[in-house]
Design an enzyme around this catalytic site. Structure first.
Site, mmCIF file in Angstrom:
data_model
loop_
_atom_site.group_PDB
_atom_site.id
_atom_site.type_symbol
_atom_site.label_atom_id
_atom_site.label_comp_id
_atom_site.label_asym_id
_atom_site.label_seq_id
_atom_site.Cartn_x
_atom_site.Cartn_y
_atom_site.Cartn_z
ATOM 1 N N HIS A 177 41.681 81.958 32.183
ATOM 2 C CA HIS A 177 42.392 83.032 31.475
ATOM 3 C C HIS A 177 43.270 82.443 30.359
ATOM 4 C CE1 HIS A 177 43.940 87.422 31.958
ATOM 5 N NE2 HIS A 177 44.058 87.024 30.696
ATOM 6 N N ASP A 205 36.311 83.858 31.260
ATOM 7 C CA ASP A 205 37.732 83.506 31.121
ATOM 8 C C ASP A 205 38.582 84.309 32.100
ATOM 9 O OD1 ASP A 205 39.852 82.103 29.644
ATOM 10 O OD2 ASP A 205 40.459 84.104 28.991
ATOM 11 N N VAL A 240 35.474 87.975 28.322
ATOM 12 C CA VAL A 240 36.868 87.682 27.944
ATOM 13 C C VAL A 240 37.727 88.933 28.094
ATOM 14 C CG1 VAL A 240 36.428 85.737 26.385
ATOM 15 C CG2 VAL A 240 36.297 88.083 25.497
ATOM 16 N N GLU A 242 42.178 86.021 40.403
ATOM 17 C CA GLU A 242 42.696 84.879 39.642
ATOM 18 C C GLU A 242 43.885 84.296 40.394
ATOM 19 O OE1 GLU A 242 43.438 86.012 35.577
ATOM 20 O OE2 GLU A 242 41.395 86.701 35.288
ATOM 21 N N ARG A 296 38.182 91.653 31.168
ATOM 22 C CA ARG A 296 38.904 91.597 32.430
ATOM 23 C C ARG A 296 37.939 91.279 33.557
ATOM 24 N NH1 ARG A 296 42.785 90.369 30.576
ATOM 25 N NH2 ARG A 296 44.870 91.222 30.715
HETATM 26 N N1 LIG Z 1 41.151 86.839 28.026
HETATM 27 C C1 LIG Z 1 42.361 87.070 27.553
HETATM 28 O O1 LIG Z 1 43.231 86.198 27.550
HETATM 29 C C2 LIG Z 1 42.684 88.401 26.977
HETATM 30 C C3 LIG Z 1 41.943 89.493 27.305
HETATM 31 N N2 LIG Z 1 42.227 90.700 26.744
HETATM 32 C C4 LIG Z 1 41.402 91.829 27.152
HETATM 33 O O2 LIG Z 1 40.688 92.321 26.034
HETATM 34 C C5 LIG Z 1 40.775 93.739 26.024
HETATM 35 C C6 LIG Z 1 40.571 94.250 24.618
HETATM 36 O O3 LIG Z 1 41.648 93.850 23.787
HETATM 37 P P1 LIG Z 1 41.723 94.375 22.275
HETATM 38 O O4 LIG Z 1 40.408 94.163 21.601
HETATM 39 O O5 LIG Z 1 42.945 93.811 21.674
HETATM 40 O O6 LIG Z 1 41.935 95.938 22.542
HETATM 41 P P2 LIG Z 1 41.375 97.168 21.705
HETATM 42 O O7 LIG Z 1 42.058 98.343 22.283
HETATM 43 O O8 LIG Z 1 41.488 96.899 20.261
HETATM 44 O O9 LIG Z 1 39.814 97.189 22.056
HETATM 45 C C7 LIG Z 1 39.280 97.624 23.277
HETATM 46 C C8 LIG Z 1 38.013 98.389 22.957
HETATM 47 O O10 LIG Z 1 37.325 98.651 24.187
HETATM 48 C C9 LIG Z 1 36.841 99.981 24.095
HETATM 49 N N3 LIG Z 1 36.547 100.545 25.409
HETATM 50 C C10 LIG Z 1 37.379 101.193 26.258
HETATM 51 N N4 LIG Z 1 36.701 101.611 27.342
HETATM 52 C C11 LIG Z 1 35.418 101.206 27.161
HETATM 53 C C12 LIG Z 1 34.236 101.352 27.928
HETATM 54 N N5 LIG Z 1 34.227 102.051 29.074
HETATM 55 N N6 LIG Z 1 33.092 100.816 27.455
HETATM 56 C C13 LIG Z 1 33.074 100.179 26.265
HETATM 57 N N7 LIG Z 1 34.161 100.023 25.481
HETATM 58 C C14 LIG Z 1 35.313 100.528 25.935
HETATM 59 C C15 LIG Z 1 37.934 100.734 23.359
HETATM 60 O O11 LIG Z 1 37.457 101.980 22.847
HETATM 61 C C16 LIG Z 1 38.302 99.730 22.288
HETATM 62 O O12 LIG Z 1 37.516 99.881 21.121
HETATM 63 C C17 LIG Z 1 42.151 94.025 26.635
HETATM 64 O O13 LIG Z 1 42.233 95.322 27.170
HETATM 65 C C18 LIG Z 1 42.255 92.973 27.704
HETATM 66 O O14 LIG Z 1 41.659 93.440 28.902
HETATM 67 C C19 LIG Z 1 43.230 90.862 25.829
HETATM 68 C C20 LIG Z 1 44.011 89.806 25.482
HETATM 69 C C21 LIG Z 1 43.838 88.492 26.047
HETATM 70 O O1 LIG Z 2 47.440 90.801 26.968
HETATM 71 C C1 LIG Z 2 46.521 90.647 27.802
HETATM 72 O O2 LIG Z 2 45.887 91.604 28.284
HETATM 73 C C2 LIG Z 2 46.167 89.297 28.232
HETATM 74 O O3 LIG Z 2 45.199 89.092 28.915
HETATM 75 C C3 LIG Z 2 47.026 88.178 27.787
HETATM 76 O O4 LIG Z 2 46.535 86.950 28.200
#
Ligand SMILES: NC(=O)C1=CN([C@@H]2O[C@H](COP(=O)(O)OP(=O)(O)OC[C@H]3O[C@@H](n4cnc5c(N)ncnc54)[C@H](O)[C@@H]3O)[C@@H](O)[C@H]2O)C=CC1
Ligand SMILES: O=C(O)C(=O)CO
Length: 335
Positions: free
Chosen positions: A296, A272, A246, A277, A248
């Site tokens: 997504h 997801d 979920v 995409e 990227r």
């Molecule tokens: N599927 C979807 O619709 C969505 C996907 N996302 C994805 O989820 C990701 C995380 O979102 P949040 O949890 O809100 O952000 P966050 O910033 O709270 O968590 C991301 C975590 O990943 C860690 N991280 C960074 N580089 C890393 C690596 N090389 N190996 C392991 N961990 C690493 C960070 O230290 C952090 O703890 C976003 O960057 C985005 O890519 C976010 C929102 C929606």
């Molecule tokens: O905010 C993000 O990174 C998302 O993937 C939103 O869907």
């Protein structure tokens, strides 16, 4: 104070921003050309800044992205520029965690298989009639039932990226009795959650994979995570485990995943997000009965839009008052 919004937001959103910052002058730029024009004198950009916009910036101090992930936002000149960059991390944790538990319940209870069977009006246990349990039939039948289901309180989960989303996934998984481990780029900065066995640094990824029935990627796309899940990494997973992404799409090499699924080197996957995409209609992933594909949409929920606006206006108020901003990112880590 002048702020540029790009791309333009809906009138109700603009009205909410104007209400939060009546003293600010907003340029709600419909396209990149008008955003470039508006950059002279602008102190902040809400949304996406492009290299052309940055080249015109003379007073820029802050860029607030509209998304959590930044791979489409970041470029070398922005990394070099002294402005502060903030993102939308943290809005989606509970919502996406619900979706991840949905995938896991499907795999554990074969619900995805039964949805396919229902379309075919097929009344049959997953694994075929021979997997039907009859306790009168003697030993062996229970083994067939064992093969077709997963008992979650005996299962283990490995989370890659223990941020806002990872922590909410862990909270729910533990409520189902699943044992949770994680790896993160910064284990010391991760949310502290009672019950999580351990949060290791990323150099222990392969140990995490070797002990996880469910591997969940909730990390961002950065230079370090791009193509992290290639054939070698996937082969460090158990043959019986499921990969869930979920985070990227660029983190998982889909060709390598397809090969692993074809050869039964992992049990299945739920995705997801994808390298490309939308996932093309002729992509081989669509053909696997043990793969769940969602477009997504793991972050979709009626709570997200109000949270997004609240986060935006809260940071805007902080900026206008000269207070520290929330969700500041280390630009260099993303490029
Ligand atoms: N599927 C979807 O619709 C969505 C996907 N996302 C994805 O989820 C990701 C995380 O979102 P949040 O949890 O809100 O952000 P966050 O910033 O709270 O968590 C991301 C975590 O990943 C860690 N991280 C960074 N580089 C890393 C690596 N090389 N190996 C392991 N961990 C690493 C960070 O230290 C952090 O703890 C976003 O960057 C985005 O890519 C976010 C929102 C929606
Ligand atoms: O905010 C993000 O990174 C998302 O993937 C939103 O869907």
């Amino acid at each position: 104070m002048k702020l540029v919004i790009h791309p333009a937001v809906e009138p109700d959103r603009l009205a909410a921003l104007m209400e939060a910052a009546p003293e600010a002058e907003f340029e709600n730029a419909a396209d990149e050309d008008s955003a470039v024009e508006a950059m002279v004198g602008a102190e902040a950009v809400l949304g996406k800044i492009t290299p052309r916009m940055l080249a015109r910036a003379d007073r820029l101090r802050w860029v607030q992205s509209f998304t959590a992930s930044l791979e489409h936002y970041i470029f070398p000149e922005l990394v070099e520029h002294p402005c502060t960059l903030t993102n939308m991390r943290g809005l989606f944790g509970d919502v996406i965690a619900d979706q991840v538990m949905g995938y896991i319940l499907c795999f554990a209870r074969n619900l995805h298989t039964y949805v396919r069977h229902q379309v075919e009006r097929r009344y049959e246990p997953a694994g075929g009639e021979s997997a039907r349990v009859s306790f009168a039939a003697g030993p062996g039948t229970v083994n067939a039932m064992d093969r077709a289901t997963i008992f979650l309180p005996g299962a283990t989960m490995g989370i890659v990226g223990f941020g806002a989303i990872g922590a909410e996934i862990a909270r729910r998984a533990m409520a189902f009795g699943i044992t949770v481990h994680a790896v993160d780029r910064f284990p010391d900065r991760c949310p502290k959650l009672e019950g999580v066995e351990e949060i290791w640094s990323v150099d222990r990824l392969h140990s995490l994979l070797a002990q996880s029935d469910f591997v969940v990627i909730a990390a961002p796309h950065t230079p370090e995570t791009e193509r992290l899940f290639d054939a070698r990494t996937i082969d460090a997973m158990r043959r019986s485990s499921y990969l869930i992404n979920v985070g990227r799409g660029a983190i998982v090499v889909l060709d390598d995943l397809v090969d692993a699924l074809r050869e039964g080197r992992i049990a299945g996957a739920a995705l997801d997000v994808f390298e490309v995409e939308p996932l093309p209609p002729d992509h081989p992933l669509w053909g696997f009965p043990n793969v769940i594909i969602t477009p997504h949409t793991a972050g979709y929920s009626p709570v997200v839009s109000p949270r997004h606006l609240a986060a935006l206006t809260a940071n805007l108020r902080r900026f206008l008052r000269g207070e520290p901003l929330a969700n500041v990112v280390e630009k260099a880590l993303w490029f």
